[in-house]
Scaffold this motif. Sequence first.
Motif, short mmCIF file in Angstrom:
data_model
loop_
_atom_site.label_atom_id
_atom_site.label_comp_id
_atom_site.label_asym_id
_atom_site.label_seq_id
_atom_site.Cartn_x
_atom_site.Cartn_y
_atom_site.Cartn_z
N VAL A 10 0.84 -1.21 0.00
CA VAL A 10 0.00 0.00 0.00
C VAL A 10 0.87 1.26 0.00
O VAL A 10 0.55 2.27 -0.63
CB VAL A 10 -1.02 -0.04 1.17
CG1 VAL A 10 -0.36 0.13 2.54
CG2 VAL A 10 -2.10 1.02 0.98
N VAL A 13 2.67 1.62 -3.70
CA VAL A 13 1.74 1.99 -4.78
C VAL A 13 1.25 3.43 -4.57
O VAL A 13 1.17 4.22 -5.53
CB VAL A 13 0.58 0.98 -4.85
CG1 VAL A 13 -0.51 1.46 -5.78
CG2 VAL A 13 1.10 -0.39 -5.30
N SER A 14 0.96 3.81 -3.33
CA SER A 14 0.54 5.20 -3.07
C SER A 14 1.67 6.16 -3.44
O SER A 14 1.44 7.22 -4.04
CB SER A 14 0.18 5.40 -1.59
OG SER A 14 -0.79 4.46 -1.20
N GLY A 36 0.30 -5.53 -3.42
CA GLY A 36 -0.40 -5.68 -2.13
C GLY A 36 -0.44 -7.09 -1.57
O GLY A 36 -1.26 -7.38 -0.69
N SER A 40 0.20 -5.81 3.22
CA SER A 40 -1.02 -5.05 2.91
C SER A 40 -2.17 -5.96 2.49
O SER A 40 -3.22 -5.48 2.07
CB SER A 40 -0.72 -4.03 1.80
OG SER A 40 0.39 -3.23 2.15
N THR A 204 -5.14 -1.00 -2.81
CA THR A 204 -3.80 -1.03 -3.41
C THR A 204 -3.88 -1.47 -4.86
O THR A 204 -3.25 -0.86 -5.74
CB THR A 204 -2.89 -2.00 -2.60
OG1 THR A 204 -2.93 -1.61 -1.23
CG2 THR A 204 -1.46 -1.96 -3.09
N TRP A 390 -1.83 1.33 6.58
CA TRP A 390 -3.01 1.59 5.74
C TRP A 390 -3.52 3.01 6.06
O TRP A 390 -3.80 3.80 5.17
CB TRP A 390 -4.01 0.49 6.01
CG TRP A 390 -5.41 0.53 5.45
CD1 TRP A 390 -6.51 -0.03 6.05
CD2 TRP A 390 -5.89 1.06 4.21
NE1 TRP A 390 -7.62 0.15 5.27
CE2 TRP A 390 -7.27 0.81 4.13
CE3 TRP A 390 -5.28 1.74 3.16
CZ2 TRP A 390 -8.06 1.21 3.06
CZ3 TRP A 390 -6.07 2.16 2.09
CH2 TRP A 390 -7.44 1.88 2.03
#
Length: 418
Positions: A10, A13-14, A36, A40, A204, A390
């Motif tokens: 998570v 990717v963010s 993920g 995650s 994600t 998260w």
Amino acid sequence: MHVMVLGAGVTGVSTAWYLRQAGFDVSVVDRQPAAGLETSYANGGQISVSHPEPWANPAAPFIALRWLGRNDAPLRLRLRRDPAQWAWTLGFLRECLPWRCRRNTAAIAALALRSIDELRRLREELGLSYLQQQRGILHLFFSAAEFAAAPRRVDELTRLGIAARLYPGAEALAVEPALAGIAGRLAGAIHAPGDESGDALRFTQALAQKCQQAGVRFYHNTHIRRLAHTGGLIDGIEVEDERGHSGTLDAGAYVLCLGSHGRALAAPLGERLPIHPVKGYSITVPVRDPQHAPQVSLTDESARIVCSRLGDHLRIAGTAELNGYDCSVDPDRIAAIVGWLERTLPGAADAALAQGWAGLRPATPGNVPIIGKSRCVNLWYNTGHGTLGWTLACGSAAVLAELMSGRRPALAFPFHGR
Ligand SMILES: Cc1cc2nc3c(=O)[nH]c(=O)nc-3n(C[C@H](O)[C@H](O)[C@H](O)COP(=O)(O)OP(=O)(O)OC[C@H]3O[C@@H](n4cnc5c(N)ncnc54)[C@H](O)[C@@H]3O)c2cc1C
């Protein structure tokens, strides 16, 4: 500039999304076949802005002593001949000092508030759907002694800018009627109406898809073996694919988001990242009786267990085990969580169909993530989010993209390397 994000949890990717939005050319490298799939994957689902206080707090050493030797204890410490584990444990004890705990709590709260704003904005802008609920979190207390400290906690949250309200006795049933079965046992609750919950894996993977549409390249099934460096510069990353073929990938800059596994890869650079794996468990159970299955996310403050409604399933998570990198699922730990479900939400879900999972929280001693510059000029960190990865993902990614763009985030936070 081309930035390579190492890790597609998570956090990674963010990070990729925010860097792409900031105008960078971005690629992501991960050993798993999709985003993920490690820590995650099946976490507690809570966007828990109302829990900024780290596990390392002044009461923690006494609570840990009380639980020592109990197999069903929420915290289990298996001391090994591992200097990193000893160093982390000593660091944890140091972060329990009242002034350090206050400082860490304030930093986490500031980042969490930014993060939930970013999450809401992203969700709206991109139309992301991940079984989200916006009904807040109910913190449940089953002992009068623990609930006696709740008013002070509400005052503290209010001071940090986090809305929270006290519900003595069984009054919290007005917020979550599904708790009717345990009304007689409840000493009280705190409701934080601004909190949320949702499936981190779905988020994600949905965001990874948006990243790809925005031009981010993903290298999956790609194991990072080493960060090749000359002096203070990363020259590339040495990787191996699933067929055992090795090679090198390079970029102008790199961001390390490798969960619990980043510390070992950063060590040859002379970096001692204070990240240690803290193992946790979850079960995912199909709802049997929707009337008795809560929609509001729950935190049992006495048992340290959280519960989130994810569509037609409940996700229940907890326990903290310091036991190296072993990720196997201990049936006793799963049975303890199933026991909680049966005691707390009788009849709500089909316990016999519970799917157990274990993951490694990438934890720093004070639960404050490591965000910012490394000692190499082209390596950055966004890692070590521990119990709140998260909750903090979007805010951490947004501020890292600001830092990498040469801007100073408007956030009181101890950024790394400054
Ligand atoms: C039981 C449990 C319950 C939790 N509940 C909550 C909750 O309710 N709310 C909350 O906010 N947080 C919760 N957390 C914490 C949260 O899940 C984590 O902080 C978060 O998932 C960490 O994300 P990450 O991207 O940093 O790490 P990860 O998701 O582990 O991602 C790291 C990525 O790096 C990749 N990787 C690692 N090493 C290599 C390598 N050598 N080469 C290539 N790729 C590599 C992995 O494949 C992985 O995809 C919980 C955690 C657990 C275990």
